[in-house]
Design an enzyme around this catalytic site. Sequence first.
Site, mmCIF file in Angstrom:
data_model
loop_
_atom_site.group_PDB
_atom_site.id
_atom_site.type_symbol
_atom_site.label_atom_id
_atom_site.label_comp_id
_atom_site.label_asym_id
_atom_site.label_seq_id
_atom_site.Cartn_x
_atom_site.Cartn_y
_atom_site.Cartn_z
ATOM 1 N N CYS A 83 -2.673 9.988 -5.931
ATOM 2 C CA CYS A 83 -3.835 9.624 -5.108
ATOM 3 C C CYS A 83 -4.879 10.745 -5.197
ATOM 4 O O CYS A 83 -4.597 11.890 -4.849
ATOM 5 C CB CYS A 83 -3.440 9.411 -3.649
ATOM 6 S SG CYS A 83 -4.903 9.040 -2.640
ATOM 7 N N LYS A 120 0.853 -1.184 0.000
ATOM 8 C CA LYS A 120 0.000 0.000 0.000
ATOM 9 C C LYS A 120 0.892 1.238 0.000
ATOM 10 O O LYS A 120 2.000 1.211 0.573
ATOM 11 C CB LYS A 120 -0.882 -0.034 1.267
ATOM 12 C CG LYS A 120 -1.758 1.183 1.469
ATOM 13 C CD LYS A 120 -2.857 1.286 0.448
ATOM 14 C CE LYS A 120 -3.697 2.562 0.621
ATOM 15 N NZ LYS A 120 -4.621 2.789 -0.504
HETATM 16 C C1 SIN Z 1 -6.529 5.652 -1.597
HETATM 17 O O1 SIN Z 1 -5.989 5.128 -0.609
HETATM 18 O O2 SIN Z 1 -7.345 6.573 -1.474
HETATM 19 C C2 SIN Z 1 -6.213 5.177 -2.965
HETATM 20 C C3 SIN Z 1 -4.772 5.298 -3.244
HETATM 21 C C4 SIN Z 1 -4.472 5.906 -4.540
HETATM 22 O O3 SIN Z 1 -5.365 6.131 -5.366
HETATM 23 O O4 SIN Z 1 -3.316 6.200 -4.783
#
Ligand code: SIN
Length: 287
Positions: free
Chosen positions: A127, A44
């Site tokens: 993001c 992540k």
């Molecule tokens: C998110 O955690 O909101 C998605 C991550 C991303 O789109 O980079």
Amino acid sequence: MNLSANIAGVTLPNCIMNAAGARCVTQAELEALGRSHAGAIVTKSMTPLSRTGNPEPRYYSFPGGSLNSMGLPNLGYPAYAQIIPSLRSFGKPVIASIAGLTEQDFFDAAEAINAVKPDLIEVNLSCPNLPGKPQIGYDIEASQQLLRRLRHIISVPMGVKLPPYFDPVHHSSVASMLEQVGGVSFLSLINSVGNGLIVDPDQECVVIKPKGGFGGLGGKIIKPVALANVRAFWKFFQGRLPIIGTGGIETGLDIFEHVLCGASAVQIGTVLVEEGLSAFDRLAGEL
Ligand code: SIN
């Protein structure tokens, strides 16, 4: 069939891996990716402090794909710096995704994570789900400034995860900027298509809570946008920068289309969330 891939000198046993965000937040999820048939373990996107992310509901799936506004829930880079060395025992590359709310966040994450030597570092410039924070990848100057410093901090091959662009002028300006910065060894294209909105007409409301319902679109619905970005960047770099294609992959044929457009490997997001780790076996079997 040989499904292996090479990204910036790193060999992946097969070309299909998770997208940063899909089933890769916790140590248990990362280890499950290690045991699965994924060709790499992608973390992540991490920030300095652990984050619970945006309020729920923050993910919605529909027949054409998904809408999410997760808000970067993650354990924080100190935790991933501890976990990453142990992931090596799975015998496949580890790709650390770094993000931040400020420039300094990126530098701090880059320094700490580079020190534990993942195989690749993917810098998330895209993001769309941080309230009040625009996607860095849409600001070419800011992206350039950030990458110029990061390339001196990161010694493992560094890639960038970009948002989708919708105009050839933007494709070529971003590509030229990356070329000028130097030190970018691969591209991940694309992140979700930011700030879509889905309305439930029965309930007369939006389907996710954060940001008034605006969120990143993923899945089948975005495949043409993903393919267009893979193709446009491939044409600019003519294969000099390997591309990991992401967006709209549900079948082996979708992977083939990404490869035809120039991808060397692919990441899966929505289909992995919806189907689970068996998606890796199914997709590999369909190639
Ligand atoms: C998110 O955690 O909101 C998605 C991550 C991303 O789109 O980079």
